[in-house]
Write a protein that holds these residues in place. Sequence first.
Motif, PDB file in Angstrom:
ATOM      1  N   MET A  99      41.802  95.138   1.132  1.00  0.00           N
ATOM      2  CA  MET A  99      42.182  93.801   0.672  1.00  0.00           C
ATOM      3  C   MET A  99      41.523  92.717   1.522  1.00  0.00           C
ATOM      4  SD  MET A  99      46.146  94.932   0.130  1.00  0.00           S
ATOM      5  CE  MET A  99      46.910  93.325   0.078  1.00  0.00           C
ATOM      6  N   ALA A 100      41.446  92.954   2.823  1.00  0.00           N
ATOM      7  CA  ALA A 100      40.821  91.980   3.725  1.00  0.00           C
ATOM      8  C   ALA A 100      39.341  91.811   3.402  1.00  0.00           C
ATOM      9  CB  ALA A 100      41.001  92.415   5.173  1.00  0.00           C
TER      10      ALA A 100
ATOM     11  N   ILE B  21      40.967  89.139   7.782  1.00  0.00           N
ATOM     12  CA  ILE B  21      39.953  88.739   6.805  1.00  0.00           C
ATOM     13  C   ILE B  21      38.752  88.118   7.510  1.00  0.00           C
ATOM     14  CG2 ILE B  21      39.494  87.313   4.763  1.00  0.00           C
ATOM     15  CD1 ILE B  21      42.529  87.515   4.151  1.00  0.00           C
TER      16      ILE B  21
ATOM     17  N   SER C   8      44.811  89.595  -4.137  1.00  0.00           N
ATOM     18  CA  SER C   8      45.680  89.480  -2.957  1.00  0.00           C
ATOM     19  C   SER C   8      44.854  89.108  -1.727  1.00  0.00           C
ATOM     20  CB  SER C   8      46.448  90.780  -2.717  1.00  0.00           C
ATOM     21  OG  SER C   8      45.567  91.879  -2.566  1.00  0.00           O
ATOM     22  N   GLY C   9      43.656  89.675  -1.591  1.00  0.00           N
ATOM     23  CA  GLY C   9      42.789  89.328  -0.468  1.00  0.00           C
ATOM     24  C   GLY C   9      42.345  87.879  -0.536  1.00  0.00           C
TER      25      GLY C   9
ATOM     26  N   TYR D 173      45.353  97.419   3.303  1.00  0.00           N
ATOM     27  CA  TYR D 173      45.160  96.098   3.895  1.00  0.00           C
ATOM     28  C   TYR D 173      43.721  95.826   4.318  1.00  0.00           C
ATOM     29  CZ  TYR D 173      50.196  95.221   3.884  1.00  0.00           C
ATOM     30  OH  TYR D 173      51.486  94.998   3.491  1.00  0.00           O
TER      31      TYR D 173
ATOM     32  N   LEU E 124      48.790  91.097   5.644  1.00  0.00           N
ATOM     33  CA  LEU E 124      47.393  90.741   5.488  1.00  0.00           C
ATOM     34  C   LEU E 124      47.158  89.379   6.139  1.00  0.00           C
ATOM     35  CD1 LEU E 124      44.655  91.452   4.351  1.00  0.00           C
ATOM     36  CD2 LEU E 124      45.344  90.468   2.157  1.00  0.00           C
TER      37      LEU E 124
ATOM     38  N   GLN F  39      37.889  92.244   0.504  1.00  0.00           N
ATOM     39  CA  GLN F  39      37.782  91.456  -0.738  1.00  0.00           C
ATOM     40  C   GLN F  39      38.107  89.989  -0.465  1.00  0.00           C
ATOM     41  OE1 GLN F  39      36.622  93.975  -1.709  1.00  0.00           O
ATOM     42  NE2 GLN F  39      37.929  95.542  -2.627  1.00  0.00           N
ATOM     43  N   GLY F  40      38.975  89.738   0.489  1.00  0.00           N
ATOM     44  CA  GLY F  40      39.379  88.371   0.811  1.00  0.00           C
ATOM     45  C   GLY F  40      38.260  87.500   1.336  1.00  0.00           C
TER      46      GLY F  40
ATOM     47  N   GLY G  45      35.299  95.448   0.423  1.00  0.00           N
ATOM     48  CA  GLY G  45      36.471  96.155   0.934  1.00  0.00           C
ATOM     49  C   GLY G  45      36.153  97.556   1.415  1.00  0.00           C
TER      50      GLY G  45
ATOM     51  N   GLY H  12      44.051  94.320  -5.492  1.00  0.00           N
ATOM     52  CA  GLY H  12      43.419  94.181  -4.188  1.00  0.00           C
ATOM     53  C   GLY H  12      42.552  92.949  -4.052  1.00  0.00           C
TER      54      GLY H  12
END
Length: 401
Positions: free
Chosen positions: A153-154, A8, A184-185, A150, A3, A156-157, A55, A181
Amino acid sequence: MKLEIERIEKAAEVLKGITRETKLIYSPVFSTESGNEIYLKPENLQLTGAFKIRGAYFKISCLTGEEKKRGLIASSAGNHAQGVALAAQMQGVRSTIVMPKTTPLIKVEATKNFGARVILEGDCYDDAYQEARRLEKKEDLVFIHPFDDYDVMAGQGTIGLEILDDLEDVHSIIVPIGGGGLISGIAAAVKARRPDVRIIGVEPDGARAMTDSIFKNKIQTLHKVDTIADGVAVKTPGSRPFSVIKDLVDEIITVSDAELMESFLLLLERHKLIAENSGVLSLAALHKLKVRGEKIVPVISGGNIDVVTISSMIDRGLVKRGRIFCFSAEMPDEPGQLLKISEILADENANIIKLDHNQFKTLDRFKQVLLEVTVETNGHEHVRKIIKALEKGGYSIERVY
């Protein structure tokens, strides 16, 4: 595949004009209670009422034309369902969502309103997940995982990037954990730009799958989950989030359902904001921080909660904060006894909201009567003063709640 911050940042570009940039809200009340400067990240104000649209939209935008034509399927306890349904609708893609039978009706109806086909299966997320995987193969659909992906997750990041833009000198960010998720993001985004910022995760006591997994350094599956926070009631966390969390998350805190109710009430009463049970995990964790005087951002992950649950949460939150006090006492079945107790309560500024005077609940109903009283109070110290005054008046008190 990892990630990376570039993924992101790409998600942030894609989501511009699609999602709301939920600006931080300074909280005087949570700041006072925790001894820190608290800035709320209100993702309960996001499209669909939760962060999941981030996400879901980014993941769908990364699919090929052929994949989009096949249609999508997802499993969710509610917020991912709405995120996928709306994101699919916005991009002209068919979607099917499998949800647990226990999912609040408000989430089921909202998902249908976004054009998705909804299937109810099982009693928890993991049951719905198995059914979605079965339908994925049977109907040749593309599965959109709620956290173990991924691209998801990106998306959400992007919350982490927004926090850093809004509060450059933030010390810690507190994030709810279900499958992992979201945290981690956020951790990947924040640590890439500000490795000194602490990332703190929060799980309910009754669904601590990630806590156990980190402790044993291996993905763990819970035998059962038992929490009012249905949005994070996950038995098995994601392997991709796990790998990020064990490297980048500084601490995981667990909180009780009672602590969630108290935080829910405080957020509603002081900020006029409604969050779902899982959405206030980060607020409940504020009481357990050991630091003081720092700038801290708790992420309020979602606000999709039905009216019946809101009522129950308010009642239990009032009890937890000492705002409602119920007691029982046996008293002689004589004229004036009820007046005497009423005068004691009035002297202590306790407002009676319910009273049950019942002689059939005692062993000797010809001489004794059981009185059960519910009063509105101003906190735990006020409750202690009321009990002391009643005992001084000659009454033996049994606390009901």
